[in-house]
Design an enzyme around this catalytic site. Structure first.
Site, PDB file in Angstrom:
ATOM      1  N   ALA A   1      62.496  44.080  58.225  1.00  0.00           N
ATOM      2  CA  ALA A   1      61.314  43.738  59.023  1.00  0.00           C
ATOM      3  C   ALA A   1      61.705  42.827  60.169  1.00  0.00           C
ATOM      4  O   ALA A   1      62.687  42.090  60.082  1.00  0.00           O
ATOM      5  CB  ALA A   1      60.251  43.062  58.156  1.00  0.00           C
ATOM      6  N   ASP A   2      60.934  42.893  61.241  1.00  0.00           N
ATOM      7  CA  ASP A   2      61.168  41.995  62.363  1.00  0.00           C
ATOM      8  C   ASP A   2      59.867  41.813  63.136  1.00  0.00           C
ATOM      9  O   ASP A   2      58.967  42.666  63.065  1.00  0.00           O
ATOM     10  CB  ASP A   2      62.252  42.530  63.296  1.00  0.00           C
ATOM     11  N   GLN A   3      59.786  40.705  63.870  1.00  0.00           N
ATOM     12  CA  GLN A   3      58.558  40.391  64.582  1.00  0.00           C
ATOM     13  C   GLN A   3      58.839  39.699  65.907  1.00  0.00           C
ATOM     14  O   GLN A   3      59.742  38.857  65.992  1.00  0.00           O
ATOM     15  CB  GLN A   3      57.682  39.478  63.721  1.00  0.00           C
TER      16      GLN A   3
END
Length: 201
Positions: free
Chosen positions: A68-70
């Site tokens: 995941a990344d944001q």
């Protein structure tokens, strides 16, 4: 049950994944993320999430690996990640105060045995109140959100900065969109809720 691996060192993602009641391992991804300002944020986070998961394939050759990344786009149109320092966090919040901002969160599930993967995007928009520099510095000093995109922790005192929040899944704002992830895991045969009939006592 397949082995599930969360490719992340984030304590926030760890806490979120625990909500699904699954057994899982945690491992730091072997991938150095870079923010490319030439790539659209919705594509960038999906790319980063997928490569974080892919980086652990050799270590876990038969597992479902979650990456995941944001990021979010600041008032000057630049893609921003974690502030990393007190003063950068203050500057980010000064730019954000009184405005609406969209956070882009990518999540990827990779079956390291078959090579099949699914990658999705979730967005969430927040509008911050007008804030004084003193209020901002007090917040950063008290909560130290230096490892959070946007320089706030919505699950903590960061809620006091908000005027409005909009989106389909608030967990996306914290860093791991559980509604999408749950659906993705179901496509790989992982069920968080059992459909077995209740046993009479």
């Amino acid at each position: 049950m397949r082995t599930i691996v969360l490719a992340s060192t984030s304590p926030y993602r760890l806490q979120l994944l625990r909500q699904l009641g699954l057994q899982f391992h945690v491992a730091a991804p072997l991938y150095q993320e870079e923010i490319d300002q030439e790539v659209a944020p919705e594509l960038l986070v999906k790319h980063l999430a997928h490569h974080k998961a892919k980086s652990l394939v050799e270590r876990y050759p038969d597992a479902l690996i979650i990456g995941a990344d944001q990021v979010f786009v600041g008032s000057r149109g630049k893609i921003l990640g974690k502030p990393g320092s007190f003063e950068r966090a203050v500057e980010q919040l000064k730019d954000m105060a009184g405005r609406s901002h969209t956070f882009y969160t990518g999540v990827s599930v990779l079956d390291s045995k078959s090579g099949k993967s699914l990658t999705e995007l979730a967005t969430y928009t927040v509008t911050l109140k007008a804030l004084s520099v003193g209020q901002i510095r007090d917040y950063v000093r008290r909560e130290s959100p230096l490892d959070c995109a946007g320089s706030f922790k919505i699950e903590g005192l960061g809620i006091a900065l908000m005027q409005r929040m909009e989106g389909e899944d608030y967990t996306a704002l914290i860093g791991l969109p559980l509604i999408k992830l749950n659906g993705m895991l179901e496509e790989f045969g992982v069920k968080t809720l059992s459909d077995e009939p209740e046993v009479a006592l």
